[in-house]
Design a protein around this motif. Structure first.
Motif, PDB file in Angstrom:
ATOM      1  N   TYR A 122       0.893   5.505   0.323  1.00  0.00           N
ATOM      2  CA  TYR A 122       0.142   6.646   0.852  1.00  0.00           C
ATOM      3  C   TYR A 122       0.931   7.936   0.648  1.00  0.00           C
ATOM      4  N   ASN A 137      -6.661  -1.551   4.507  1.00  0.00           N
ATOM      5  CA  ASN A 137      -5.795  -0.612   5.223  1.00  0.00           C
ATOM      6  C   ASN A 137      -5.377  -1.146   6.592  1.00  0.00           C
ATOM      7  N   ASP A 158       0.837  -1.194   0.000  1.00  0.00           N
ATOM      8  CA  ASP A 158       0.000   0.000   0.000  1.00  0.00           C
ATOM      9  C   ASP A 158       0.874   1.247   0.000  1.00  0.00           C
ATOM     10  N   ILE A 197      -4.693  10.625   4.761  1.00  0.00           N
ATOM     11  CA  ILE A 197      -3.589   9.722   4.426  1.00  0.00           C
ATOM     12  C   ILE A 197      -3.461   9.499   2.920  1.00  0.00           C
ATOM     13  N   ASN A 198      -4.526   9.748   2.158  1.00  0.00           N
ATOM     14  CA  ASN A 198      -4.454   9.782   0.689  1.00  0.00           C
ATOM     15  C   ASN A 198      -3.816   8.540   0.079  1.00  0.00           C
ATOM     16  N   GLN A 199      -4.542   7.451   0.138  1.00  0.00           N
ATOM     17  CA  GLN A 199      -4.044   6.209  -0.441  1.00  0.00           C
ATOM     18  C   GLN A 199      -3.902   6.347  -1.949  1.00  0.00           C
ATOM     19  N   TYR A 240       5.858  10.401   1.164  1.00  0.00           N
ATOM     20  CA  TYR A 240       5.088   9.181   0.915  1.00  0.00           C
ATOM     21  C   TYR A 240       5.566   8.117   1.900  1.00  0.00           C
TER      22      TYR A 240
END
Length: 853
Positions: free
Chosen positions: A621, A654, A619, A643-645, A702
């Motif tokens: 972010y 998540n 993942d 958090i803007n995945q 990031y």
């Protein structure tokens, strides 16, 4: 609802609970049924179990009945839909045992009757009902509403005969299964999934059957019967009643054949497919692969066992997975548009220690009308290349009688089986460029493909948009309407269509928008149109790339008269071994008019992850806002709105992120890639870069997760070198090295937890010394600044939209311009200050409340 015509013909197909079909019947007997008495419902041995009201692929609707008790004779039953004008139609004289099914097709009276089986002559509507009568008395009804039985789904009882009516996956004549359309993804936390799909073979070289291997990752035993498995068609199959211990493997053959004394799952695996593992309505694990990743002789799966990382493997049923070497013969490079109008060609490479006779192999492209072509009668030595031209003309060189298309594929075959494969899109094979393996003789990278500079018969060479020692031109063509829309509403950050041209590559349909935070707002309130921009290459054309990129940005050097703060910061990150974006200077032309001198920067996305990390399935972010400080809020991901995945939105729960926050809240560093953080912090702190995670806003970074461990990645460094001082009244050049936060250290747990370990702090200090005595030393740093200045001097002088002008550029290399420190003077001061902190003559930390407080 459409009115349906009365008719009394029916046919049916009978299937038992062990999934075997039988039946058929004589559909020539017409039976007239009197109007039923519907006033007294009776308890029935026969129930309406499942219906399909919108069959896929032009098939018929159908009704499935189920014998709850048995035997039960259908001769005493009739059936009808909710059309009150219709006479119920008789069921056939068939007897069902307990647990057996009968499926009745539902067709229009005008339709051609099916070749075999039973049917009724009324179709089912999207909002309808089916009612069953026994001896003229209503005995059962199944009623559904619009949306309950859409195409691809059925509606009925789960479980059979006794459960609640709900949307299902169609299973005519078989046990009902929940709808895969309603599967909730990843309710089980990824890193705690007790069992994973570990390895698949989709083309077995040793037997005729594909297989799937499961692996128990947890610390406790798992019973497989608690799980269901499905391929890309999403038809769930319950696993056998077998218990596996922790660390144990289990192989299931994927075949519709019955194999004595062997567990099977009733589907085969395709060359491009997906296998999903479910527990009730939770997606526990999923493994997907593309064509060319699971060729004959290879498997595909997780390395190490049970991890998120997926690779092409050497088949290892029920034992430890190992990466596979690509070979022995590989398609190394293709050219579909020669720069000089020459012939297409492809290059083969012997990636083995043995000599290869090419005459044993055949090649075929993606055309349906071309038969496989035998390769030339050549012995290819280990490590050697051979170039084969592709032309519809007869040539004297080694050639095949077909050309390569802009969207095409090549397969190498041995004994009728594909042993290597490559495919490409038109943007991969632009004129003057090639496409192929990034490193044909590397066991780690030989499966990865890149945009290349053509190199016939020699090692492949990456073609990159980022050449740091050259300034190039980027041309953007955009309609006046789209351009004016961007300038009129820059804060909307909406994409508009444009075309770009760079180094001979033109892409006609890309997306462009403004980008930024406070800098975007500041420029929008000024007299300048010099915005930073984001270019999305495949927003409008799926799969399209630009020199291997899906996206890149154009940075406008806001708050940087020197034009090089971001360049130097990224270069220092790379010097210290940190995964950082590539970048290069460009002159940007809008509709053939020079617009400005910009920095082109690689975006951190899936392509970046693929270039820097073996495990590309984690993942990603880009935190900015609530939750970006990485402090614990709750176990609900919805509370972390900032958090803007960036990827995996449809499949991740998540869980790794929540676990990451929880572990740090408990003071743990076990979820942090410590070394990457220490390296990043050594550069960021050296540059007093508080427009960052350790600054007031906790942004411009990031984090990338691999099997629950998070790596810190740098972003947006234009306000480094002490430019950003929000909330900091102290001289930012004296930033504490061991407490380098604007506020309390405890408010930045990723740094606080790692720095609380003295061994880590010592390593961090070593990195600071490495910088101080290396690239940040006066002479070395001044040389770096002067080299970049010489490269960009004339382009800064010609920049028509500059924020500060040429004289400010020259001045800011060494001396301050307004609030912006001179680069070399800042660095001299900062290095001396850090040296004193490291030697103990100045404090390296305060009371825990941060430097700025």
């Amino acid at each position: 609802m459409m009115k349906k015509q009365n008719h009394l013909w029916i046919t049916a197909i009978i299937a038992s609970t062990i999934l075997t079909a039988c039946g058929g019947g004589d559909s020539s007997n017409e039976t007239v049924v009197e109007d039923p008495d519907t006033t007294l419902p009776v308890t029935s041995q026969l129930l309406i179990n499942e219906i399909v009201a919108d069959a896929e692929d032009g098939g018929n609707d159908w009704i499935e009945l189920y014998a709850l008790e048995g035997p039960v004779s259908l001769a005493s039953y009739t059936i009808v839909d909710d059309n009150t004008e219709r006479t119920p139609q008789a069921l056939p004289d068939v007897t069902l045992a307990q647990g057996e099914f009968i499926v009745i097709q539902a067709i229009d009276e005008e339709d051609t009757p099916p070749d075999s089986g039973y049917y009724v002559t009324f179709k089912l509507g999207s909002d309808d009902a089916v009612t069953l009568f026994k001896d003229g008395v209503q005995s059962d009804t199944l009623d559904w509403e619009e949306g309950d039985a859409q195409q691809g789904s059925s509606y009925g009882l789960y479980t059979d005969g006794t459960g609640t009516a709900q949307t299902l996956s169609p299973t005519p004549g078989e046990a009902n299964q929940p709808s895969t359309a309603d599967i909730t993804y990843d309710l089980i936390i990824n890193e705690n999934a007790p069992i994973r799909i570990n390895e698949i073979v989709a083309k077995n070289s040793e037997s005729e059957h594909d297989w799937v291997e499961l692996y128990v990752t947890g610390n406790y035993s798992v019973n497989l019967s608690d799980y269901q498995i499905a391929d890309e068609n999403n038809e769930l199959v319950t696993l056998p009643d077998i218990t596996l211990a922790p660390g144990e493997y289990y192989r299931l053959y994927a075949t519709t054949d019955v194999i004595e004394n062997t567990q099977t799952i009733a589907f085969k695996l395709g060359s491009s497919d997906q296998v999903s593992l479910y527990q009730d309505d939770d997606l526990v694990d999923q493994l997907s692969w593309k064509k060319g990743q699971a060729l004959i002789g290879y498997s595909y799966g997780r390395f190490p066992d049970g991890s998120d990382g997926t690779f092409v493997l050497t088949p290892s049923p029920q034992s430890t997975n190992t990466k596979a070497l690509h070979g022995p013969i590989v398609i190394n490079e293709v050219v579909a548009n020669d720069e000089n109008g020459g012939y297409d060609w492809f290059e083969l490479y012997n990636n083995s220690a043995q000599q290869i006779s090419l005459a044993s192999y055949q090649v075929i492209d993606g055309s349906d009308d071309i038969e496989p072509v035998t390769l030339p009668d050549v012995e290819l030595a280990p490590g050697d290349y051979i170039v084969i031209f592709a032309s519809d003309e007869q040539l004297t060189q080694h050639y095949v009688p077909f050309k390569l298309g802009n969207n095409d594929e090549l397969s190498i075959m041995l004994n009728g089986e594909v042993v290597d494969y490559i495919d490409w899109d038109s943007s991969d094979v632009n004129t003057g460029y090639s496409y192929g393996l990034s490193a044909a003789n590397s066991s780690d990278n030989s499966w990865h493909k890149d945009f290349l500079t053509p190199t016939q018969g020699t090692a492949n060479e990456l073609a990159t948009a980022f050449e740091p020692n050259v300034v190039k031109n980027l041309y953007i063509d955009i309609s006046d309407e789209n351009w004016q829309s961007i300038l009129a509403s820059p804060l909307d950050e909406e994409y508009h269509q444009a075309s770009i041209t760079f180094e001979g590559v033109t892409l006609d349909s890309v997306a462009i928008r403004t980008k930024g935070g406070s800098s975007l707002r500041a420029v929008s309130q000024s007299n300048s149109d010099r915005y930073s921009f984001k270019i999305d290459i495949n927003e409008y054309v799926d799969g399209q790339k630009f020199f291997g990129l899906k996206k890149f940005t154009l940075q406008n050097s806001y708050n940087d008269p020197s034009y090089m703060r971001e360049v130097i910061a990224y270069d220092l990150m790379k010097d210290l071994g940190i995964a950082a974006p590539d970048h290069a200077y460009v002159n940007v032309y809008i509709n053939n008019k020079l617009f400005g001198f910009y920095l082109m920067v690689e975006v951190i996305d899936s392509e970046f992850i693929e270039n820097y990390f073996d495990n590309t399935n984690g993942d990603l972010y880009k935190p900015d806002g609530t939750g970006s400080d990485l402090q614990w809020i709750s176990a609900d991901i919805a509370d972390y709105t900032g958090i803007n995945q960036q990827n995996n939105e449809e499949t991740t729960d998540n869980g790794a992120f929540i676990n990451f926050i929880a572990e740090m809240d408990a003071g743990s560093e076990s979820v942090i890639d410590v070394d990457s953080l220490l390296r990043y912090m050594s550069v960021s702190v050296s540059l007093s870069n508080l427009d960052s995670y350790h600054g007031t806003l906790a942004h411009n970074y990031y984090i990338y997760e691999q099997d629950g461990i998070f790596t810190f990645l740098p972003w947006d460094l234009n306000e480094s070198f002490g430019t950003f001082s929000m909330g900091c009244r102290s001289d930012i050049r004296g930033l504490y090295i061991d407490e380098p936060t604007s506020g309390a250290m405890s408010e930045r747990p990723m740094v606080a937890n790692v720095f609380s370990n003295q061994d880590h702090l010592n390593t961090y200090h070593d990195y600071l010394w490495q910088l101080i005595e290396g690239p940040l030393a006066d002479d070395a740093f001044a040389q770096r600044v002067n080299t970049i200045a010489a490269l960009i001097d004339e382009h800064v002088a010609n920049d028509p939209s500059a924020f500060y002008g040429y004289s400010s550029f020259i001045q800011n290399l060494d001396n301050s311009v307004d609030k912006f420190y001179g680069l070399t003077s800042f660095m001299t001061y900062r290095v001396n200050n850090m040296r004193q902190q490291l030697n103990g003559s100045l404090p390296s930390s305060g009371t825990g409340q941060g430097y700025c407080r």
